[in-house]
Design an enzyme around this catalytic site. Structure first.
Site, short mmCIF file in Angstrom:
data_model
loop_
_atom_site.label_atom_id
_atom_site.label_comp_id
_atom_site.label_asym_id
_atom_site.label_seq_id
_atom_site.Cartn_x
_atom_site.Cartn_y
_atom_site.Cartn_z
N LYS A 1 98.98 40.92 72.08
CA LYS A 1 98.97 42.19 72.53
C LYS A 1 99.23 41.88 74.15
CE LYS A 1 94.15 42.51 73.04
NZ LYS A 1 92.94 43.12 72.48
N ARG B 1 84.44 52.55 69.08
CA ARG B 1 85.72 52.80 69.74
C ARG B 1 86.65 53.45 68.70
NH1 ARG B 1 88.68 47.72 73.02
NH2 ARG B 1 89.04 47.13 70.62
N TYR C 1 101.47 42.32 107.49
CA TYR C 1 101.37 43.71 107.87
C TYR C 1 99.89 43.90 108.42
CZ TYR C 1 105.08 45.25 104.69
OH TYR C 1 106.33 45.62 104.02
N MET D 1 103.95 43.16 98.38
CA MET D 1 104.78 43.39 97.18
C MET D 1 105.42 42.33 96.39
SD MET D 1 106.85 46.66 95.74
CE MET D 1 105.83 47.92 96.10
C1 LIG Z 1 92.16 42.17 71.93
C2 LIG Z 1 91.53 42.23 70.84
C3 LIG Z 1 91.05 40.91 70.01
C4 LIG Z 1 91.38 39.55 70.74
O1 LIG Z 1 90.26 39.47 71.63
P1 LIG Z 1 89.96 38.11 72.53
O2 LIG Z 1 88.57 38.23 72.91
O3 LIG Z 1 91.20 38.02 73.63
O4 LIG Z 1 89.93 36.92 71.41
C5 LIG Z 1 90.47 41.04 69.00
N1 LIG Z 1 90.22 42.22 68.26
C6 LIG Z 1 90.58 43.43 68.76
C7 LIG Z 1 90.33 44.73 67.92
C8 LIG Z 1 90.97 43.45 70.28
O5 LIG Z 1 91.48 44.68 70.71
#
Ligand SMILES: *Cc1c(COP(=O)(O)O)cnc(C)c1O
Length: 379
Positions: free
Chosen positions: A40, A134, A267, A316
């Site tokens: 992700k 969550r 700046y 930036m």
């Molecule tokens: C991001 C995520 C992971 C991976 O987590 P890490 O700590 O980076 O290994 C695993 N499971 C869920 C549900 C996540 O959101």
């Protein structure tokens, strides 16, 4: 390495290190448990397609991402295997799950109904909330969970939970984690008792694998550790796997100039040269993901194996560093923002410490403007 990619500012990926981390992590897990890499947020800033391609070649057959569009990007680039979306997908976009053969997390009972109501078969993993509160159906709602296996349009390939305190082995956290694990297996047993075929199970992320490697699961959803880090520098140092960082960030020196004592740079007249000095302007800035709070000497970069403190405010697209003590530095030279130069190294964890966050945030905020260069491979 093509000049086009290393002309301004770029990320360098060391794919040998990715393989090293992958093999080390696999070695920790029971034989029939496989990694389901978390790619992700553009593979934590590393470039999701490049990382997924490499992992596909290492025989990884399942990935997880946060969003539908992350999954679609992978499919459009030919990534094979199961791709699980961990987060929310809007019902108007359910058709894209089917079109791109993506697997959706069932977020709770209402969401199961919505997915089923779409009217075509969709592959899913059922999320179980065992205490993070969550996403996932609450583990005590066994009847709802059993029902999810019976919806005619849901193809349940997996079931998982997420641990929220597995990063610490101190007593209250270990107790909470063990309770989460027990609650999850309680659900698993209740399902089996109904004669339902148990789908693929997964519980651990990186800290879960490090601290609870013995869990009997089909997958481990590993993110940060695969990239060669733990969330903090301290944890990376005490980790018993010799993880190796996959990513470096580099930028070109765009100008070198001498300042006379009393002259200002950057700046807001924030930096005033305390003596005659030499500075280098670098072609990278906060829009590339370099935290602006490293300004004014809080952070450094490496040039020719030496530390060069950041002076004034990071802009930036550019920033300046003090190179008074570095001989022969010139325009077009390369500065290392994250990674090694000679015997010196600036780690993501060092930066995270300085700005008061975790490695994951520093990595995932690295900007889309950085080019990607894969080392140990032809580009
Ligand atoms: C991001 C995520 C992971 C991976 O987590 P890490 O700590 O980076 O290994 C695993 N499971 C869920 C549900 C996540 O959101």
């Amino acid at each position: 390495m093509s000049e086009a990619k290393t002309g301004r500012a770029w990320i360098e990926l060391n794919m040998d290190n990715l393989r090293h981390n992958y093999e080390g992590l696999c070695g920790l897990l029971p034989d029939n448990c496989r990694l389901m890499p978390a790619i992700k947020a553009n593979a934590y800033g590393h470039g999701a397609v490049a990382v997924a391609r490499e992992l596909n070649a290492m025989d990884v057959k399942a990935f997880c991402v946060a969003t539908l569009h992350e999954g679609m990007e992978l499919r459009k680039n030919g990534i094979k295997g199961e791709i699980l979306i961990l987060g929310y997908t809007h019902p108007n976009e359910f058709y894209l799950l089917r079109k791109h053969r993506l697997t959706q997390t069932v977020l709770d009972n209402d969401y199961a109904k919505a997915l089923n109501g779409y009217g075509h078969r969709i592959h899913v993993h059922i999320g179980i909330d065992t205490g993070m509160h969550r996403l996932g159906e609450r583990c005590e709602n066994i009847d709802n969970i059993i029902m999810m296996f019976k919806y005619k349009n849901l193809v349940v390939d997996g079931m998982f939970t997420h641990l929220c305190a597995s990063d610490s082995m101190e007593k209250p956290f270990a107790e909470y984690t063990n309770a989460q694990i027990l609650l999850f297996y309680g659900v698993v047993n209740a399902i089996k008792a109904q004669g339902i075929k148990c789908p693929k199970l997964h519980i651990q992320s990186s800290y879960g694998v490090m601290n609870y490697p013995e869990l009997k699961c089909d997958y481990a959803r590993v993110g940060i550790a695969l990239y060669g880090l733990m969330s903090t520098q301290e944890d990376t140092e005490k980790c018993n796997l010799a993880l190796r960082p996959v990513l470096s960030v580099k930028a070109r020196v765009s100008a070198v100039k001498n300042l006379t004592a009393g002259e200002f740079a950057g700046y807001g007249m924030e930096f005033e040269a305390p003596c005659d000095m030499k500075i280098a302007v670098l072609s990278i800035g906060y829009a590339d993901g370099i935290p602006r709070s490293l300004s004014c000497g809080r952070g450094s970069v490496l040039v020719a194996g030496k530390k060069a403190p950041i002076i004034g405010r990071i802009c930036m697209d550019q920033m300046s560093v003090d190179v008074t003590d570095i001989q022969n530095i010139k325009q077009n030279d390369i500065a290392v923002i994250i990674g090694k130069s000679g015997n010196a190294e600036i780690s993501v964890g060092d930066i995270a410490n300085k700005v008061g966050t975790i490695s994951n945030e520093i990595l995932s905020r690295l900007g889309g403007r950085l080019n990607l260069v894969c080392k140990n491979k032809k580009n």
